[in-house]
Design a protein around this motif. Sequence first.
Motif, PDB file in Angstrom:
ATOM      1  N   SER A  63       0.924  -1.051  -0.134  1.00 53.07           N
ATOM      2  CA  SER A  63      -0.087   0.037   0.027  1.00 53.07           C
ATOM      3  C   SER A  63       0.886   1.200  -0.054  1.00 53.07           C
ATOM      4  O   SER A  63       1.783   1.202   0.472  1.00 53.07           O
ATOM      5  CB  SER A  63      -0.736  -0.022   1.182  1.00 53.07           C
ATOM      6  N   PHE A  64       0.368   2.209  -0.547  1.00 51.58           N
ATOM      7  CA  PHE A  64       0.895   3.605  -0.644  1.00 51.58           C
ATOM      8  C   PHE A  64      -0.023   4.673  -0.023  1.00 51.58           C
ATOM      9  O   PHE A  64      -1.238   4.723  -0.562  1.00 51.58           O
ATOM     10  CB  PHE A  64       1.184   4.002  -2.188  1.00 51.58           C
ATOM     11  N   LEU A  74     -10.014   7.582  -3.538  1.00 49.37           N
ATOM     12  CA  LEU A  74     -10.780   6.427  -3.611  1.00 49.37           C
ATOM     13  C   LEU A  74     -10.772   6.114  -5.232  1.00 49.37           C
ATOM     14  O   LEU A  74     -10.860   5.012  -5.941  1.00 49.37           O
ATOM     15  CB  LEU A  74     -12.157   6.345  -3.280  1.00 49.37           C
ATOM     16  N   VAL A  75     -10.748   7.371  -6.195  1.00 48.12           N
ATOM     17  CA  VAL A  75     -10.768   7.358  -7.440  1.00 48.12           C
ATOM     18  C   VAL A  75      -9.452   6.779  -7.897  1.00 48.12           C
ATOM     19  O   VAL A  75      -9.329   6.023  -8.898  1.00 48.12           O
ATOM     20  CB  VAL A  75     -10.755   8.853  -7.914  1.00 48.12           C
ATOM     21  N   VAL A  76      -8.368   6.876  -7.353  1.00 44.57           N
ATOM     22  CA  VAL A  76      -7.058   6.512  -7.553  1.00 44.57           C
ATOM     23  C   VAL A  76      -6.972   5.154  -7.304  1.00 44.57           C
ATOM     24  O   VAL A  76      -6.680   4.029  -8.126  1.00 44.57           O
ATOM     25  CB  VAL A  76      -6.087   7.117  -6.750  1.00 44.57           C
ATOM     26  N   ASP A  77      -7.439   4.510  -6.185  1.00 44.19           N
ATOM     27  CA  ASP A  77      -7.455   3.386  -5.687  1.00 44.19           C
ATOM     28  C   ASP A  77      -8.331   2.504  -6.967  1.00 44.19           C
ATOM     29  O   ASP A  77      -7.959   1.169  -7.109  1.00 44.19           O
ATOM     30  CB  ASP A  77      -8.019   3.121  -4.413  1.00 44.19           C
ATOM     31  N   ARG A 126      -2.487  -1.090  -3.415  1.00 41.40           N
ATOM     32  CA  ARG A 126      -3.475  -0.432  -3.032  1.00 41.40           C
ATOM     33  C   ARG A 126      -3.042   1.163  -2.929  1.00 41.40           C
ATOM     34  O   ARG A 126      -1.869   1.305  -2.576  1.00 41.40           O
ATOM     35  CB  ARG A 126      -4.232  -0.605  -1.554  1.00 41.40           C
ATOM     36  N   PHE A 127      -3.910   2.136  -3.268  1.00 40.16           N
ATOM     37  CA  PHE A 127      -3.423   3.564  -3.103  1.00 40.16           C
ATOM     38  C   PHE A 127      -4.511   4.233  -2.294  1.00 40.16           C
ATOM     39  O   PHE A 127      -5.705   4.000  -2.130  1.00 40.16           O
ATOM     40  CB  PHE A 127      -3.668   4.276  -4.485  1.00 40.16           C
ATOM     41  N   PHE A 128      -3.979   5.129  -1.084  1.00 38.21           N
ATOM     42  CA  PHE A 128      -4.768   5.779  -0.188  1.00 38.21           C
ATOM     43  C   PHE A 128      -4.502   7.137  -0.245  1.00 38.21           C
ATOM     44  O   PHE A 128      -3.309   7.606   0.037  1.00 38.21           O
ATOM     45  CB  PHE A 128      -4.920   5.099   1.117  1.00 38.21           C
ATOM     46  N   GLY A 129      -5.371   7.979  -0.093  1.00 38.31           N
ATOM     47  CA  GLY A 129      -5.474   9.521   0.544  1.00 38.31           C
ATOM     48  C   GLY A 129      -5.413   9.392   2.142  1.00 38.31           C
ATOM     49  O   GLY A 129      -6.359   8.707   2.253  1.00 38.31           O
TER      50      GLY A 129
END
Length: 410
Positions: A63-64, A74-77, A126-129
């Motif tokens: 995850s990043f 959520l759009v990026v993920d 996974r990508f998270f803000g």
Amino acid sequence: MEIRDTAYALDTEGPAAVTRLLRSLPARPRLLGLGEAKHGEEALLELRNEIFRHLVEHEGYRSFALESDCLMGLVVDDYVTAGTGTLDDVMARGFSHGFGASAATRELVRWMRAYNEERSPAERLRFFGFDGPLEMTVAASPRQALTALHGYLAAWIDAGLLACTAETLDRLIGADDRWTNPAAAMDPTQSVGQSAEAKELRLIADDLVALLDAQTPHLIAATSREAWWRASLYGRTATGLLRYHFWMVDASPPRVTRLMCMRDGMMAGNLEAIAEHGPTLVYGGNRHLQRDKSTLKLGDLPLEWWSAGAIVDARLGDRYAFLASALGTVRHQSLGVPHPDTLEGLLYTLPGNRYVIDAPRLAAALDGAGRKPAPRKDMSADYLYITLDPDHVGENDGIVFVKDVPPNPA
């Protein structure tokens, strides 16, 4: 012990130098914070990418997390995990704070998507803000978070348990531009955060989150753990935003400090939830990820608050690690060679350009030599550079030092 004995050269070892440092820690961190000393420098973001790729390929990171709007993230993920949308659209809609304009961040998203294409869901990155939907002068409307939470619950729980209908929620929220009025940042009277509608929304949000928690077994079984996790994100964001708007009305001297505390508190809550997904590289400003108290002077107003990193460290213990960053020169931004008596000046004597420093060993070396570096004070032409406090060097696990930062590509 000399300063060079505490340094691992990124130029010769590559990101494996980070691994060497991590393996000297007492435990493997669940969250690895990588601080950013200055926004907007592509060379620093490219180094971040190098480190993340190495951690994925050699250390099992999956995850990043970026200091960007958690809801936009959520759009990026969705793109990196499932290919939803296009890269251009994701870069335009998936980031706050200007990160979407970065070529290095675009390359990171492209690489994460390519990595995931041939992998099972359990193996995908996974990508998270982890920031709230907040900017320096604007806090978002609670509409997106509240309506998404309400919609999730309404789809799976008896309507009689809900605190209100969707129509009532829409009426109470009203026009979004009432909430996002930038004048409220400096003029508390412009905020709607303590209106009758806003106070009722706070109670409704609290009830919806309590209902989400109480129905956890049913909701996870009926939907999925991931859907429930996202609903929890909507709940944290809704209650956090409504609390933030409430205190924007406050006109007392601690107003700005309180708002800074609440923002980092929202970040900390998001980071703890992100940690559930496994080892994660967290990239954000030094002030948001450091263990010691964060400070900032806003005009004549001194601010002091506990950062998200400090909060997470207190809760997770050795499952949190932090690499601060420090810079020598950024000549294209008028930041010259640091004074030799400063911490950055001492690190500037190293022969190479990029290093990972063992911060506790560096602090011990400085103490053993009777050297107390002075704080750096030459940032007047470049207020975006965040210096390291030499009194707290040993509280970091490491320091990523870049001696000379090159200009961004044309």
